[in-house]
Structures are given as C-alpha cells and as structure tokens.
Design a protein around this motif. Structure first.
Motif, PDB file in Angstrom:
ATOM      1  N   LEU A   1     -19.918  -6.790   7.065  1.00  0.00           N
ATOM      2  CA  LEU A   1     -19.197  -6.246   7.898  1.00  0.00           C
ATOM      3  C   LEU A   1     -19.154  -6.787   8.941  1.00  0.00           C
TER       4      LEU A   1
ATOM      5  N   GLY B   1     -22.464   1.456  11.478  1.00  0.00           N
ATOM      6  CA  GLY B   1     -20.990  -0.067  12.125  1.00  0.00           C
ATOM      7  C   GLY B   1     -22.063  -1.579  11.386  1.00  0.00           C
ATOM      8  N   GLY B   2     -20.858  -2.108  12.230  1.00  0.00           N
ATOM      9  CA  GLY B   2     -21.257  -3.415  11.643  1.00  0.00           C
ATOM     10  C   GLY B   2     -22.527  -3.598  11.708  1.00  0.00           C
TER      11      GLY B   2
ATOM     12  N   VAL C   1      -5.471  -1.180   7.108  1.00  0.00           N
ATOM     13  CA  VAL C   1      -5.265   0.953   7.016  1.00  0.00           C
ATOM     14  C   VAL C   1      -6.379   1.999   7.537  1.00  0.00           C
TER      15      VAL C   1
ATOM     16  N   ASN D   1     -10.293   4.732  11.950  1.00  0.00           N
ATOM     17  CA  ASN D   1     -11.231   5.001  12.598  1.00  0.00           C
ATOM     18  C   ASN D   1     -11.088   4.420  14.342  1.00  0.00           C
TER      19      ASN D   1
ATOM     20  N   PHE E   1      -8.490   1.926   9.961  1.00  0.00           N
ATOM     21  CA  PHE E   1      -8.563   1.368  12.148  1.00  0.00           C
ATOM     22  C   PHE E   1      -7.533   2.053  12.813  1.00  0.00           C
TER      23      PHE E   1
ATOM     24  N   ILE F   1     -16.804   9.432   3.263  1.00  0.00           N
ATOM     25  CA  ILE F   1     -18.028   8.938   3.703  1.00  0.00           C
ATOM     26  C   ILE F   1     -18.946  10.481   4.250  1.00  0.00           C
TER      27      ILE F   1
ATOM     28  N   MET G   1     -14.370  -7.118   5.720  1.00  0.00           N
ATOM     29  CA  MET G   1     -15.432  -6.252   4.877  1.00  0.00           C
ATOM     30  C   MET G   1     -15.359  -5.912   3.869  1.00  0.00           C
TER      31      MET G   1
ATOM     32  N   GLY H   1     -16.115  -3.415   1.352  1.00  0.00           N
ATOM     33  CA  GLY H   1     -15.960  -2.194   1.674  1.00  0.00           C
ATOM     34  C   GLY H   1     -16.963  -0.905   1.087  1.00  0.00           C
ATOM     35  N   ARG H   2     -16.755  -1.400  -0.327  1.00  0.00           N
ATOM     36  CA  ARG H   2     -18.351  -0.622  -1.446  1.00  0.00           C
ATOM     37  C   ARG H   2     -19.381  -0.490  -0.938  1.00  0.00           C
TER      38      ARG H   2
ATOM     39  N   ALA I   1     -15.058   7.148  10.227  1.00  0.00           N
ATOM     40  CA  ALA I   1     -15.070   6.485   9.280  1.00  0.00           C
ATOM     41  C   ALA I   1     -13.750   6.934   7.672  1.00  0.00           C
ATOM     42  N   ASN I   2     -14.138   7.597   7.689  1.00  0.00           N
ATOM     43  CA  ASN I   2     -13.324   7.452   5.893  1.00  0.00           C
ATOM     44  C   ASN I   2     -13.320   9.568   5.253  1.00  0.00           C
TER      45      ASN I   2
ATOM     46  N   CYS J   1     -19.090   0.423  15.281  1.00  0.00           N
ATOM     47  CA  CYS J   1     -19.119   1.136  14.936  1.00  0.00           C
ATOM     48  C   CYS J   1     -20.384   2.712  15.381  1.00  0.00           C
TER      49      CYS J   1
ATOM     50  N   THR K   1       1.026  -1.287  -0.312  1.00  0.00           N
ATOM     51  CA  THR K   1       0.035   0.205  -0.082  1.00  0.00           C
ATOM     52  C   THR K   1       0.980   1.236   0.055  1.00  0.00           C
TER      53      THR K   1
ATOM     54  N   ARG L   1      -4.526  -5.539   2.826  1.00  0.00           N
ATOM     55  CA  ARG L   1      -4.420  -4.098   2.809  1.00  0.00           C
ATOM     56  C   ARG L   1      -5.706  -3.364   2.390  1.00  0.00           C
TER      57      ARG L   1
ATOM     58  N   TRP M   1      -2.717   5.670  -2.014  1.00  0.00           N
ATOM     59  CA  TRP M   1      -3.435   5.651  -2.341  1.00  0.00           C
ATOM     60  C   TRP M   1      -4.480   6.024  -1.300  1.00  0.00           C
TER      61      TRP M   1
HETATM   62  N1  ACO Z   1      -3.701  -0.018  -0.595  1.00  0.00           N
HETATM   63  C1  ACO Z   1      -3.356  -0.096  -1.893  1.00  0.00           C
HETATM   64  N2  ACO Z   1      -4.545  -0.581  -3.011  1.00  0.00           N
HETATM   65  C2  ACO Z   1      -5.370  -1.396  -2.020  1.00  0.00           C
HETATM   66  C3  ACO Z   1      -5.754  -1.157  -0.851  1.00  0.00           C
HETATM   67  C4  ACO Z   1      -4.896  -0.157   0.007  1.00  0.00           C
HETATM   68  N3  ACO Z   1      -4.650  -0.447   1.357  1.00  0.00           N
HETATM   69  N4  ACO Z   1      -6.743  -1.622  -0.729  1.00  0.00           N
HETATM   70  C5  ACO Z   1      -7.146  -1.592  -1.394  1.00  0.00           C
HETATM   71  N5  ACO Z   1      -6.472  -1.870  -2.502  1.00  0.00           N
HETATM   72  C6  ACO Z   1      -6.399  -1.956  -3.916  1.00  0.00           C
HETATM   73  C7  ACO Z   1      -8.018  -3.126  -4.300  1.00  0.00           C
HETATM   74  O1  ACO Z   1      -7.385  -4.179  -3.912  1.00  0.00           O
HETATM   75  C8  ACO Z   1      -8.419  -2.940  -5.573  1.00  0.00           C
HETATM   76  O2  ACO Z   1      -7.478  -3.206  -6.634  1.00  0.00           O
HETATM   77  P1  ACO Z   1      -7.925  -4.074  -8.128  1.00  0.00           P
HETATM   78  O3  ACO Z   1      -8.739  -3.015  -8.600  1.00  0.00           O
HETATM   79  O4  ACO Z   1      -6.608  -4.263  -8.612  1.00  0.00           O
HETATM   80  O5  ACO Z   1      -8.587  -5.275  -7.678  1.00  0.00           O
HETATM   81  C9  ACO Z   1      -8.280  -1.629  -5.352  1.00  0.00           C
HETATM   82  O6  ACO Z   1      -7.369  -0.655  -4.132  1.00  0.00           O
HETATM   83  C10 ACO Z   1      -9.513  -1.041  -5.322  1.00  0.00           C
HETATM   84  O7  ACO Z   1     -10.310  -1.405  -4.414  1.00  0.00           O
HETATM   85  P2  ACO Z   1     -11.606  -0.734  -3.734  1.00  0.00           P
HETATM   86  O8  ACO Z   1     -12.284  -1.432  -2.517  1.00  0.00           O
HETATM   87  O9  ACO Z   1     -12.703  -1.101  -4.948  1.00  0.00           O
HETATM   88  O10 ACO Z   1     -11.495   0.739  -3.216  1.00  0.00           O
HETATM   89  P3  ACO Z   1     -12.525   1.844  -3.058  1.00  0.00           P
HETATM   90  O11 ACO Z   1     -12.334   2.818  -4.068  1.00  0.00           O
HETATM   91  O12 ACO Z   1     -13.436   1.020  -2.679  1.00  0.00           O
HETATM   92  O13 ACO Z   1     -12.328   2.125  -1.678  1.00  0.00           O
HETATM   93  C11 ACO Z   1     -12.537   1.185   0.531  1.00  0.00           C
HETATM   94  C12 ACO Z   1     -11.828   1.302  -0.616  1.00  0.00           C
HETATM   95  C13 ACO Z   1     -11.762   3.113   1.095  1.00  0.00           C
HETATM   96  C14 ACO Z   1     -12.042   0.986   1.720  1.00  0.00           C
HETATM   97  C15 ACO Z   1     -13.669   2.134   0.638  1.00  0.00           C
HETATM   98  O14 ACO Z   1     -14.828   1.551  -0.210  1.00  0.00           O
HETATM   99  C16 ACO Z   1     -13.863   2.715   1.961  1.00  0.00           C
HETATM  100  O15 ACO Z   1     -13.922   3.727   2.711  1.00  0.00           O
HETATM  101  N6  ACO Z   1     -15.409   1.826   2.514  1.00  0.00           N
HETATM  102  C17 ACO Z   1     -16.053   1.687   3.672  1.00  0.00           C
HETATM  103  C18 ACO Z   1     -15.172   1.385   4.757  1.00  0.00           C
HETATM  104  C19 ACO Z   1     -15.606   2.015   5.917  1.00  0.00           C
HETATM  105  O16 ACO Z   1     -16.011   2.796   6.381  1.00  0.00           O
HETATM  106  N7  ACO Z   1     -15.395   0.926   7.143  1.00  0.00           N
HETATM  107  C20 ACO Z   1     -15.831   1.011   8.658  1.00  0.00           C
HETATM  108  C21 ACO Z   1     -16.692   0.722   8.676  1.00  0.00           C
HETATM  109  S1  ACO Z   1     -17.277   0.805  10.413  1.00  0.00           S
HETATM  110  C22 ACO Z   1     -17.281  -0.176  11.468  1.00  0.00           C
HETATM  111  O17 ACO Z   1     -18.241  -1.306  11.990  1.00  0.00           O
HETATM  112  C23 ACO Z   1     -16.046  -0.755  11.204  1.00  0.00           C
END
Ligand code: ACO
Length: 333
Positions: A197, A320-321, A161, A289, A163, A265, A222, A224-225, A261-262, A118, A34, A157, A38
C-alpha cells in the motif's frame, strides 16, 4: 521545564470539515468501469467529498480547527501546540501545521506534520499528548487532514472508488485532575509490508520500490486483499492489547471510532472482538476513506450527536500504509 505526567490531557472540543462537492458511486461509473452495485456491498461507500482544484489540505485543516475551537470554547490565541496528521501536505514545506497556525493566529508554539498514512490520527494524538505532558503546553490542536483525491489514479478502479477528502480536529487541554482524557495509545508499524500500500514516488525522487512503477508512480498502489487481511488483524489485536493493559473490557467501551476504510473490515474486527456494530461509529458511507481525517471526522459526528457523556470510554483505532497502526483509549471529559 515542567513535566505533567500526573495531569490529564483531555478532549475539550471537536470539529470537522468536508468539501462541498459530492461524488456518488454513479458519478464514478462515468469515469471508470464500475458501479454502485459493485462498490456498495464490498466497501459500504455510497459517496465521498472531493476538494476543488485550489482547495488544499491546509484549507480543510483550518476550517476543521476553527470548528473545534468554537466547540471547545477556546480562543485561537490560547493554542500553543499544533500537530497535523497528513500524507497529502500542500507542499514539501512549510508544513500544514504552520499554515494553520498563521491563519488562526495561534501562539508561536511548535507546529508539525506527521505522516503515518491512514493511521495518522492515533500517531498525532500520542505525540501531542506526550509533548503536552513533557513541556506543559496548555492547549493543543490535533488535526487529521487529507486531500486523497490529489494522489489517486483516476483510471484505476481498484483504488479511486475508495477514498475521499476531508479534515477533522480536536482541541486538547492539560487538566489538573488525573485519570481523565487520553489514557493510553499503542502504536505500531511493520515496514516489511510497505509495498502492499504505497504512493511509490514523490515528485523528483527515485522510487524505493521500482516494481511498483508499472502503476502511475505518484498515485496510490494497493494490494487490496492483503491490506484487508492485515487491517482486520492489526486493528483487532491492538485494540484488545490496549484494553487488557488498562483493565478495561470491551463491554465497558461506550463507543469504538475505527478508521473508516471499509464496512467489511470494521464488521470483521467487531466480530473478532465480540462487540455489536451499534457501538461502532460509521460514516464512511458518506465520506469514503479520508485517511488521517477519518477518525476525527467520525468523532466529531459522534460528539455532536451526543453519543458521548462524561466518563464514557472511547476507543479509536486505525491502520494504514507503512504498514502503520495505532489505538487510543480515552475517557470522555
Ligand atoms: N468496480 C468494479 N470492479 C472492480 C472494482 C471496481 N471499483 N475494483 C476491482 N474490481 C474487479 C477486479 O478487477 C476483479 O476482477 P477480476 O476478478 O475480473 O480480476 C474483481 O473486481 C475482484 O477484485 P478484488 O480486488 O479481488 O476484490 P475484493 O473483493 O478483494 O474487494 C477491495 C476489493 C474492496 C479493495 C477490498 O480488497 C478491500 O476493501 N481491501 C482493503 C482496502 C483498504 O481498506 N484500503 C485502505 C487502506 S488505508 C491507507 O493507509 C490508505
């Protein structure tokens, strides 16, 4: 038995704690493939705090509670209720709240943990609010604390990254004057979205969703999308419903304290609500997060920066989850 529905439950003070160790995006790039390039544009996170191996959720919760008591000018012996939001308790039992109670020397009142991932903080605020009014507890500690590093898959990855670890606390007081403090909380959950999640397996328990075993089952999985879409929808919707029910407009809200979280968002939610970002507090760039801890950590930062004055409306909102979500409207006391 007393009942205090015509009184107010107000925030008397706030406190927070974050472990000393800082892990930057560059540090993470040494562990998984990572980069800062990114992580930062997609999440807003620059660094997070990571607890020491022997530093537990209750250690962080106790420190945050001590600072909140100091800020409120309340002695630990006055506390007759403790509610902790956490998804990473030190052990199955006793709960974190009783450990905090013993360490602080609080009264032997009820002490409980509640898990709503969360979204834990609006849940614990509402439970404490209801118990105080129902049973006449005078002073409560409401804590959000999580050691997310203990349930992360450090080879994944897509999740590791996002939390960090930390704790935040408020001291609530039951006041005679009605119309202040916690006005209303609206909670919700939709268990059908649980598998997007989750940490599917507790030690020595059978997993509920065997399909998620392709991942390390005792760490976070998770989609993520999907989480992103749901988060924007439920946080915006529950905030708007809560404001409408209380005849408060979004313009009247001095400060929004969203779950950290982000940044994207939060920006999408602000955009939907037509509220400018300068009224949203953001500290996820420094903490990532921290799950249940994120709202009280951010609230403490806002309080200490003097961003809230008596009578200001404040809206806290989380998801959250579960999925679980909740929003709390309050008037600063
Ligand atoms: N570093 C580099 N590349 C990465 C990483 C990373 N840390 N993570 C994913 N990638 C890659 C993927 O493998 C993918 O590669 P590919 O296209 O070759 O397959 C590419 O990056 C795109 O991955 P996506 O998952 O489609 O990336 P997206 O733009 O959706 O962003 C993210 C991911 C940041 C996680 C986003 O979806 C998000 O923020 N979602 C909400 C997550 C969140 O808030 N979670 C907390 C919930 S609260 C709770 O209760 C725990």
């Amino acid at each position: 038995m007393s009942s205090a529905w015509n009184q107010s439950v107000v925030i008397l003070g706030t406190g927070s704690f974050a472990p000393e160790r800082v892990m930057t995006n560059d540090d993470l790039a040494q562990l998984v493939e990572t980069s800062d390039e990114w992580i930062r544009p997609r999440t807003g996170i620059r660094e997070r705090r990571i607890a020491g191996e022997n530093e537990t959720t209750s250690d962080m919760a106790t420190e945050a509670a001590r600072k909140a008591l100091e800020n409120a000018g309340v002695a630990p012996e006055e506390i007759d209720l403790i509610v902790v939001g956490t998804c990473t308790p030190d052990m199955a039992f006793p709960n974190v709240a009783t450990i905090v109670q013993a360490r602080l020397g609080a009264k032997p009142g009820p002490a409980m943990d509640l898990e709503a991932a969360c979204a834990g903080y609006p849940y614990v605020l509402d439970v404490a609010d209801a118990l105080m009014r129902r049973h006449g507890h005078r002073k409560a500690l409401v804590i959000g604390a999580d050691k997310m590093s203990s349930i992360l898959n450090w080879n994944d990855r897509t999740t590791c990254v996002l939390f960090g670890d930390g704790a935040g606390a408020v001291v609530l007081g039951l006041e005679e004057e009605p119309g202040h403090g916690l006005i209303e909380t609206k909670l919700g959950a939709d268990g059908r979205d649980g598998p997007i999640l989750c940490v599917p397996m507790m030690p020595k328990q059978a997993p509920t969703w065997p399909e998620s075993l392709a991942f390390a089952p005792d760490t976070i999985y998770m989609n993520g999308r999907e989480v992103f879409k749901q988060a924007v929808r439920v946080m915006g919707q529950s905030s708007q419903e809560l404001l409408e029910r209380n005849n408060v407009t979004s313009e009247e809200v001095k400060l929004f304290v969203p779950h950290q979280a982000n940044t994207r968002i939060i920006e999408a939610m602000a955009d939907r609500m037509g509220v400018s970002m300068d009224r949203f507090i953001i500290n996820l760039d420094r903490y990532g997060n921290t799950s249940s801890a994120s709202i009280p950590l951010a609230l403490d930062e806002a309080n200490r920066a003097g961003r809230l004055q008596k009578g200001d409306y404040l809206l806290m909102v989380a998801f959250g989850g579960g999925l679980t979500w909740g929003a709390t409207l309050a008037k600063w006391f």
